[in-house]
Design an enzyme around this catalytic site. Structure first.
Site, PDB file in Angstrom:
ATOM      1  N   LYS A  87     -24.530  11.921 -29.242  1.00  0.00           N
ATOM      2  CA  LYS A  87     -24.320  10.681 -28.486  1.00  0.00           C
ATOM      3  C   LYS A  87     -22.842  10.570 -28.108  1.00  0.00           C
ATOM      4  O   LYS A  87     -21.957  10.654 -28.975  1.00  0.00           O
ATOM      5  CB  LYS A  87     -24.750   9.500 -29.354  1.00  0.00           C
TER       6      LYS A  87
HETATM    7  O1  G3P Z   1     -27.402   1.700 -30.234  1.00  0.00           O
HETATM    8  C1  G3P Z   1     -26.826   1.090 -29.157  1.00  0.00           C
HETATM    9  C2  G3P Z   1     -27.378  -0.244 -28.747  1.00  0.00           C
HETATM   10  O2  G3P Z   1     -28.749  -0.298 -28.851  1.00  0.00           O
HETATM   11  C3  G3P Z   1     -26.655  -1.419 -29.346  1.00  0.00           C
HETATM   12  O3  G3P Z   1     -27.400  -2.571 -29.426  1.00  0.00           O
HETATM   13  O4  G3P Z   1     -27.867  -4.733 -30.450  1.00  0.00           O
HETATM   14  O5  G3P Z   1     -25.610  -3.708 -30.751  1.00  0.00           O
HETATM   15  O6  G3P Z   1     -26.282  -4.604 -28.541  1.00  0.00           O
HETATM   16  P1  G3P Z   1     -26.740  -3.977 -29.797  1.00  0.00           P
END
Ligand code: G3P
Length: 218
Positions: A87
């Site tokens: 990633k």
């Molecule tokens: O993994 C990356 C992404 O899904 C982050 O999500 O919930 O931190 O906005 P969030």
């Protein structure tokens, strides 16, 4: 549509896997820290544990922000397990690293994508997955789902192979809306997957079936 779970919590990953609908896992440095996983050796060991639970792709994020560092880290991550997807952040060196890994046949997930232009760059660099953060756009009163739709249109126009991984999913309606748009993958918390099970008429209907069975078999 593939279902990924966005967590580094092994119990939640195992629960989603046991449901039989899980296609992979996404993690990020914040999610690892939330589980108290710190230090390179512990982080690498944790990725291996995740790979042992799930059968699908496991996104492991680099910490470096320069090309050389990303390549070094990404190669080490990819060598950990065949399920690992490297990633990379959507910055110039991340795009360069994406192209480097793509040319070497190492799969990538380009993350922190907030615009269609960024998604176009990731596809041109040969990303396996692109991760638009729709929830974080919604959080700032911007239409996150519209971004997913824009990327879908652009990728379809040019038959890019890069899979749209709708990330930062907040709830089940995001999952359903992404499915309608044609997102290839969604990643979200366990609740966004188990929430799809729920409907009050299912509960009422099941209770009546069981009650009628009981009456007829007393
Ligand atoms: O993994 C990356 C992404 O899904 C982050 O999500 O919930 O931190 O906005 P969030």
């Amino acid at each position: 549509m593939k279902f990924f779970i966005d967590t580094a919590n092994l119990e939640e990953i195992a629960e989603a896997q046991a449901l039989g609908v899980l296609d992979g896992v996404t993690t990020n440095p914040s999610l690892m820290a939330k589980e108290g996983i710190t230090g390179e050796a512990n982080i690498l060991a944790h990725y291996k544990k995740i790979c042992d639970i799930v059968e699908g792709d496991v996104s492991a994020e680099v910490i470096s922000t320069d090309f050389e560092g990303m390549v070094k880290e990404g190669e080490a991550l990819a060598a950990l397990h065949p399920q690992i997807v490297v990633k990379l952040p959507l910055i110039a060196d991340g795009i360069k690293a994406c192209k480097y890994f793509s040319d070497k046949g190492i799969r990538t997930n380009v993350t922190l994508v907030f615009s269609a232009g960024q998604a176009l760059l990731a596809a041109k660099a040969g990303a396996t997955y692109v991760s638009p953060f729709l929830g974080r756009l919604d959080d700032i009163s911007t239409d996150g789902l519209n971004l997913i739709a824009e990327i879908r249109q652009i990728y379809d126009n040019y038959a890019f192979d890069t899979q749209i991984l709708a990330a930062s999913i907040r709830h089940t309606m995001h999952v359903i809306d992404c499915a309608k748009i044609g997102s290839d993958v969604m990643t979200g918390p366990l609740s966004s997957i188990t929430g799809l099970l729920k409907h009050p008429l299912t509960d009422i209907g099941l209770a009546k079936f069981l009650a009628d069975y009981k009456k007829g078999n007393e």
